[in-house]
Write an enzyme that holds these catalytic residues in place. Structure first.
Site, short mmCIF file in Angstrom:
data_model
loop_
_atom_site.label_atom_id
_atom_site.label_comp_id
_atom_site.label_asym_id
_atom_site.label_seq_id
_atom_site.Cartn_x
_atom_site.Cartn_y
_atom_site.Cartn_z
N TYR A 111 7.02 -0.86 -58.69
CA TYR A 111 7.44 -1.28 -57.35
C TYR A 111 8.52 -2.34 -57.53
CZ TYR A 111 3.15 0.76 -55.30
OH TYR A 111 2.15 1.59 -54.88
N HIS A 154 -4.21 6.09 -64.18
CA HIS A 154 -3.39 4.91 -64.44
C HIS A 154 -4.24 3.65 -64.43
CE1 HIS A 154 0.88 6.56 -63.44
NE2 HIS A 154 0.22 7.32 -64.27
N TYR A 188 -5.78 -2.71 -54.12
CA TYR A 188 -5.02 -1.52 -54.53
C TYR A 188 -5.96 -0.42 -55.06
CZ TYR A 188 -0.97 1.11 -56.16
OH TYR A 188 -0.02 2.07 -56.34
N LYS A 245 -2.42 3.72 -49.12
CA LYS A 245 -3.76 3.72 -48.53
C LYS A 245 -4.05 4.87 -47.55
CE LYS A 245 -5.75 0.39 -50.54
NZ LYS A 245 -5.64 1.10 -51.81
N PRO A 301 3.43 3.32 -46.30
CA PRO A 301 2.93 3.86 -47.57
C PRO A 301 2.94 2.88 -48.75
CG PRO A 301 5.06 4.82 -47.03
CD PRO A 301 4.65 4.01 -45.84
P1 RFL Z 1 -2.35 14.95 -41.89
O1 RFL Z 1 -2.16 15.11 -43.37
O2 RFL Z 1 -1.18 14.62 -41.07
O3 RFL Z 1 -3.02 16.30 -41.38
C1 RFL Z 1 -3.15 16.60 -40.01
C2 RFL Z 1 -3.19 18.10 -39.85
O4 RFL Z 1 -3.37 18.40 -38.48
C3 RFL Z 1 -2.46 19.43 -38.12
N1 RFL Z 1 -2.21 19.38 -36.67
C4 RFL Z 1 -2.84 20.17 -35.77
N2 RFL Z 1 -3.76 21.11 -35.92
C5 RFL Z 1 -4.20 21.75 -34.80
N3 RFL Z 1 -3.72 21.46 -33.56
C6 RFL Z 1 -2.78 20.51 -33.38
N4 RFL Z 1 -2.31 20.26 -32.16
C7 RFL Z 1 -2.30 19.82 -34.52
N5 RFL Z 1 -1.39 18.84 -34.68
C8 RFL Z 1 -1.35 18.58 -36.00
C9 RFL Z 1 -1.24 19.18 -38.97
O5 RFL Z 1 -0.44 20.34 -39.12
C10 RFL Z 1 -1.89 18.75 -40.28
O6 RFL Z 1 -2.16 19.84 -41.14
O7 RFL Z 1 -3.47 13.85 -41.56
P2 RFL Z 1 -4.80 13.43 -42.36
O8 RFL Z 1 -5.60 14.64 -42.76
O9 RFL Z 1 -5.42 12.37 -41.56
O10 RFL Z 1 -4.27 12.84 -43.75
C11 RFL Z 1 -3.53 11.64 -43.78
C12 RFL Z 1 -2.52 11.65 -44.94
O11 RFL Z 1 -1.76 12.84 -44.87
C13 RFL Z 1 -1.59 10.42 -44.91
O12 RFL Z 1 -2.31 9.27 -44.55
C14 RFL Z 1 -0.94 10.17 -46.29
O13 RFL Z 1 -0.05 11.19 -46.63
C15 RFL Z 1 -0.19 8.83 -46.27
N6 RFL Z 1 0.52 8.56 -47.53
C16 RFL Z 1 -0.14 8.08 -48.65
N7 RFL Z 1 -1.48 7.89 -48.62
C17 RFL Z 1 -2.14 7.48 -49.75
O14 RFL Z 1 -3.36 7.29 -49.68
N8 RFL Z 1 -1.50 7.27 -50.96
C18 RFL Z 1 -0.16 7.45 -51.07
O15 RFL Z 1 0.36 7.32 -52.17
C19 RFL Z 1 0.58 7.83 -49.88
N9 RFL Z 1 1.90 8.02 -49.94
C20 RFL Z 1 1.91 8.79 -47.61
C21 RFL Z 1 2.57 8.49 -48.83
C22 RFL Z 1 2.62 9.28 -46.52
C23 RFL Z 1 3.98 9.47 -46.64
N10 RFL Z 1 4.63 9.99 -45.50
C24 RFL Z 1 5.40 11.16 -45.55
C25 RFL Z 1 4.30 9.46 -44.20
C26 RFL Z 1 3.93 8.68 -48.96
C27 RFL Z 1 4.65 9.14 -47.85
C28 RFL Z 1 6.13 9.26 -48.01
C1 PHB Z 2 3.65 8.39 -54.39
O1 PHB Z 2 3.50 8.67 -55.60
O2 PHB Z 2 4.03 9.23 -53.58
C2 PHB Z 2 3.37 7.02 -53.93
C3 PHB Z 2 2.89 6.07 -54.81
C4 PHB Z 2 2.63 4.78 -54.37
C5 PHB Z 2 2.87 4.45 -53.05
C6 PHB Z 2 3.34 5.40 -52.16
C7 PHB Z 2 3.60 6.69 -52.59
O3 PHB Z 2 2.62 3.19 -52.64
#
Ligand code: RFL
Ligand code: PHB
Length: 393
Positions: free
Chosen positions: A201, A72, A385, A297, A293
């Protein structure tokens, strides 16, 4: 069992660290609490910065991404019934990549298994010990391996916000900085063609909305809802009705509807624990920091942390110097706080705050108007961004 680096957590941070270390000839064992299937199907992030894609290339796991991901060149924001485009590429020379976090995780797990390096899924009673002395270890048990004591040189705490690593650090070592927002996101994944090319957005009187996508046949959409909202308060018709209403503008565009494959409510929080290190335990990704989110980031910050950690560990093993390990927390936190500010700012700009504050509403409006009319303002948004450069890549 013995290894050089014990990695707790097989999310994007832990898996990517394992791959980067493998490329430097450093051994690791990954210990994950959940099943492989669970890790591969957790629908979360979707926006990858340029630097994150470069890191996935460096780790040798970007082939499918380059075939399937969507590139994008900009995104749009909507307020007052008007749409404005932020020309990311024109302003910064950089683009973003849309590729689901679960696809990144699938590619990383496949590469890990192909390399033959150990990863233990469904590990129980995971405990990290001895990291303040010279002999750290991770204890856990699995059905296959039974009770295990994994001895290591270093522990990487990549176990997310609810993991055990951060909580194992003695009281008084970490300073915690936190904001909890008075709203949440309801997110859906729908079997529907994304009917607009770029993300939208929306700042709307009824609350924030976001139109995003995963592929030419999958749309990802979000709505601001009250915190702790129950999913059963949102039947499909209410979700679509609210999305149409909040994403509407004078151009008449509407998202296409389709079967809802996934739905969830995510709380909104900003959180930083510092320093990101205690002795031989290094925290990375969501284990150390959370961003709301809105700025997309979280995953990108997790990738940046493990890049810094992999370089620091490589210097330790190849040259016997710990200067980069000693600088790890400070190096990461500089980027983390930039992203914390940006994510807080985007969140504050685009959401309705429940207390009804006309001063805040006017400030939001003034800032959105400025973004829509000033190249300088749009450039600050765009630069953050697309993501700041990663040193050494
Ligand atoms: P994770 O992905 O939470 O992985 C951690 C792993 O550790 C395991 N775990 C354990 N393992 C062993 N022993 C234990 N006691 C444990 N406890 C937990 C878990 O099962 C898991 O597998 O952390 P990590 O690797 O630091 O990654 C971070 C990302 O997942 C997170 O920051 C992003 O998903 C945030 N996020 C977004 N980030 C972006 O850069 N771009 C986005 O567009 C974006 N959109 C989002 C998001 C997060 C969202 N939610 C659900 C919070 C959109 C949403 C809705
Ligand atoms: C997504 O596609 O899940 C998404 C995109 C942009 C955001 C957060 C989540 O800021």
């Amino acid at each position: 069992m013995k290894t050089q680096v014990a990695i707790v957590g097989a999310g994007p941070a832990g898996l990517l660290l394992g791959q980067l270390l493998l490329g430097r000839g450093i051994e690791s064992v990954i210990v994950e609490a959940r099943s492989r299937d669970y890790a591969e199907h957790r629908v979360r992030a979707g926006v990858l910065e340029h630097g994150t894609v470069a890191l996935l290339e460096e780790a040798g796991v970007a082939d499918r991404l380059h075939r399937e991901a969507l590139v994008h060149r900009g995104f749009e924001f909507t307020f007052d019934g008007r749409r404005h485009r932020i020309d990311l590429e024109g302003l910064t020379g950089r683009c973003i990549t849309i590729y689901g976090q679960q696809e990144v995780v699938k590619d990383l797990i496949a590469a890990r298994l192909a390399s033959g390096s150990p990863v233990h899924f469904e590990a129980r009673d995971v405990r990290v010990e001895g990291f303040q002395s010279g002999t750290p270890s991770v204890r856990f048990s699995t059905l296959d391996a039974g009770e295990v004591k994994l001895e290591c040189d270093f522990i990487a705490g990549c176990d997310g916000f609810h993991g055990v690593c951060r909580d194992s650090i003695p009281r008084g070592v970490l300073a915690i900085h936190e904001r909890v927002y008075p709203f949440a996101w309801l997110g859906i994944l729908a079997q529907a063609r994304p009917s607009r090319e770029e993300l939208v957005y929306a700042n709307h009187d009824e609350g924030f909305a976001l139109f995003s996508m995963r592929s030419p046949s999958l749309t990802r959409l979000y709505l601001q809802v009250p915190p702790d909202e129950r999913l059963d308060a949102w039947p499909d018709a209410r979700i679509w009705g609210e999305l149409h209403r909040r994403l509407a503008a004078s151009d008449g565009w509407q998202p296409e509807e389709g079967d809802i494959l996934e739905r969830m409510v995510a709380p909104m929080r900003s959180f930083v624990a510092e320093p990101m290190r205690c002795g031989r335990l290094f925290l990375a990704g969501d284990a150390a920091h959370i961003v709301p989110p809105t700025g997309a980031k979280g995953l990108n910050l997790a990738a940046a942390d493990v890049w810094v950690l992999s370089q620091a560990l490589a210097r330790h093993y190849a040259e016997g110097h710990d200067d980069l390990l000693d600088a790890y927390s400070q190096t990461c936190l500089r980027r983390v706080w930039r992203a914390e500010h940006f994510s807080w700012w985007m969140t504050s700009l685009l959401h309705r705050f429940p207390e009804g504050d006309s001063f805040r509403d006017r400030l939001q409006h003034a800032q959105l108007d400025y973004l829509a009319s000033s190249r300088a303002a749009a450039l600050v948004l765009a630069e953050n961004y697309v993501g700041l450069p990663l040193a050494g890549l």
